[in-house]
Enzyme design. Structure first.
Site, mmCIF file in Angstrom:
data_model
loop_
_atom_site.group_PDB
_atom_site.id
_atom_site.type_symbol
_atom_site.label_atom_id
_atom_site.label_comp_id
_atom_site.label_asym_id
_atom_site.label_seq_id
_atom_site.Cartn_x
_atom_site.Cartn_y
_atom_site.Cartn_z
ATOM 1 N N HIS A 156 0.836 -1.204 0.000
ATOM 2 C CA HIS A 156 0.000 0.000 0.000
ATOM 3 C C HIS A 156 0.872 1.256 0.000
ATOM 4 O O HIS A 156 1.295 1.724 1.055
ATOM 5 C CB HIS A 156 -0.908 -0.021 1.228
ATOM 6 C CG HIS A 156 -1.950 1.049 1.233
ATOM 7 N ND1 HIS A 156 -3.173 0.884 1.843
ATOM 8 C CD2 HIS A 156 -1.960 2.303 0.726
ATOM 9 C CE1 HIS A 156 -3.887 1.986 1.697
ATOM 10 N NE2 HIS A 156 -3.163 2.871 1.030
ATOM 11 N N ASP A 193 1.024 2.693 3.710
ATOM 12 C CA ASP A 193 0.155 3.773 3.236
ATOM 13 C C ASP A 193 1.004 5.030 2.976
ATOM 14 O O ASP A 193 0.565 6.156 3.237
ATOM 15 C CB ASP A 193 -0.977 4.065 4.230
ATOM 16 C CG ASP A 193 -2.057 4.959 3.641
ATOM 17 O OD1 ASP A 193 -2.042 5.189 2.411
ATOM 18 O OD2 ASP A 193 -2.909 5.444 4.405
HETATM 19 ZN ZN ZN Z 1 -3.730 4.821 1.068
#
Ligand code: ZN
Length: 431
Positions: A66, A311
């Protein structure tokens, strides 16, 4: 760059940890033509480059399922080349890149563009994630089949949620034909509307509008029902709420194809960190309470959370240097991924083998990609690191162009010494 072209490399005398093979022993790793040829006691062949790994750990190059590389469309935040540098510096050799670019990656032409940029940079294997819906608008399914043919390994509208239950159902049904993972950014936009941090005592004290944990939990609950209905493979991105972890655990116990990933900032920090209104602590989902953080640690320990993902979300300064509620969501994470994950080992949450599994073979398996193993015949994507070396996170010294870390000034332990991509050294710690 002569060193980089050496066809034969021996990584000598390190602690080789390969979770895919449950292998953990002092060994040498012989790399020929970018492929792992031998693991064990190996005498250096004539003319071979030797990397001394005495006292160091040798593991499969990390797989981060991610990341946001901002190209095309947001090159002022980060380019694919810049993101690749950060990955190499973090020991990450494979990344799955989210489709919230401009244009969104909902079309094979965008997928191809991203792949070509990543190949040109040559520092990381980039696996594009295709959009679930056209333009990430949540209305009309993208052409998943064509996207997959072009190289997409999973589908997500990350950054946005697929709010419409019917659309989500069709996405799961349709994706079954390809066996592809549907990755949800689980956030009920009605519940989180206007919020900019976790809803709780700290948001009250700071006077900031909150995002309740229920925002994540109701979507995860719904999606698990849809996964059961459709038989689709469902994955929760950056899980942050205790109730969502419990729901995933229950679904897995039932035998559903449900999985999730946790980000280091969610298992390291809590919403208390927002106290100084520093927008570098603003992300989506937000930092949660201590109860949620503990639930993530327990989820990792129990094996209900099987992947750790960053992320990684680079931003330019201007979008963070505004009042907290108006700042962009997201933090960079590629270079702090390994040391913060090693904290799990030091704190007794997981063993080194299990932690590295969450960073290598588990995400590789979820995405169905090569990599994440040091098995003989595998592509020689390798990270060599000192598990104990301490360093202080200095935003100015991060690689790539973005500086928005939420760990500035924090002392971490665990330092990448070498990253190898198909046997080529793509990062060397020489500072
Ligand atoms: Zn994300």
């Amino acid at each position: 760059m002569e060193e980089n072209e050496a066809p034969v490399t021996l990584i000598k005398g390190g602690r080789v940890v390969d979770p895919a093979a449950s292998f953990d022993a002092t060994a040498d790793l012989l790399i020929v033509d970018g492929v792992i040829r031998e693991v064990g006691r190996v005498d250096p062949p004539a003319g071979c480059r030797v990397i001394d790994a005495d006292g160091l750990t040798v593991a499969p190059g990390l797989v981060d399922m991610h990341v946001h590389f901002r190209e095309p469309g947001f090159e002022y935040k980060e380019t694919i080349a810049g993101g690749s540098q950060a990955a190499a510096a973090g020991g990450v050799t494979s990344v799955a890149a989210m489709p919230n670019t401009a244009p969104a990656n909902d079309d094979p032409s965008v997928t191809g563009y991203m792949l070509q940029k990543a190949r040109a940079a040559g520092l990381v294997n980039l696996y594009p994630i295709g959009a679930i819906t056209k333009g990430l608008k949540g209305k009309e399914l993208a052409e998943m089949g064509l996207q997959q043919q072009a190289g997409c390994v999973a589908f997500s509208d990350d950054g946005y949620v697929v709010m419409d239950s019917g659309v989500m159902r069709r996405a799961m049904e349709y994706s079954r034909a390809f066996g592809a993972l549907i990755i949800q950014h689980a956030e009920d936009s009605g519940l989180s509307c206007g919020g900019c941090m976790n809803e709780g005592v700290h948001s009250s004290r700071l006077g900031l509008p909150g995002i309740p944990v229920e925002s994540e939990e109701v979507i995860v609950d719904r999606d698990i029902r849809l996964a059961e209905l459709t038989g689709g493979r469902y994955h929760v991105a950056h899980i942050s709420a205790a109730g969502a972890v419990a729901a995933v655990a229950a679904a897995r116990k039932k035998g559903l194809q449900v999985s999730c990933e946790a980000a280091p900032h969610h298992f390291t920090l809590t919403d208390e960190a927002v106290v100084g209104y520093d927008a570098n602590y603003k992300m989506s989902p937000p930092l949660r309470s201590g109860i949620d953080r503990n639930a993530i640690l327990e989820g990792l320990a129990r094996g209900d959370i099987t992947a750790i993902a960053t992320d990684h979300a680079p931003h330019e300064r201007d979008s963070k240097q505004v009042e907290f509620c108006r700042a962009a969501n997201g933090v960079v994470g590629l270079e702090t991924l390994l040391p913060l994950s090693l904290d799990l080992v030091r704190e007794g949450v997981l063993g080194l083998m299990e932690t590295l599994a969450c960073l290598t073979c588990n995400p590789a398996q979820l995405l169905g990609i090569d990599g994440g193993t040091l098995g003989v015949g595998a592509r020689a994507d390798v990270v060599v690191f000192d598990p104990d070396e301490a360093w202080v996170v200095d935003p100015r010294r991060l690689h790539g162009t973005a500086r928005n870390t939420c760990f500035a000034g924090i002392k971490v332990r665990g330092r990448v010494k070498k990253s190898l991509l198909a046997g080529r050294i793509v990062h060397s710690d020489g500072r």
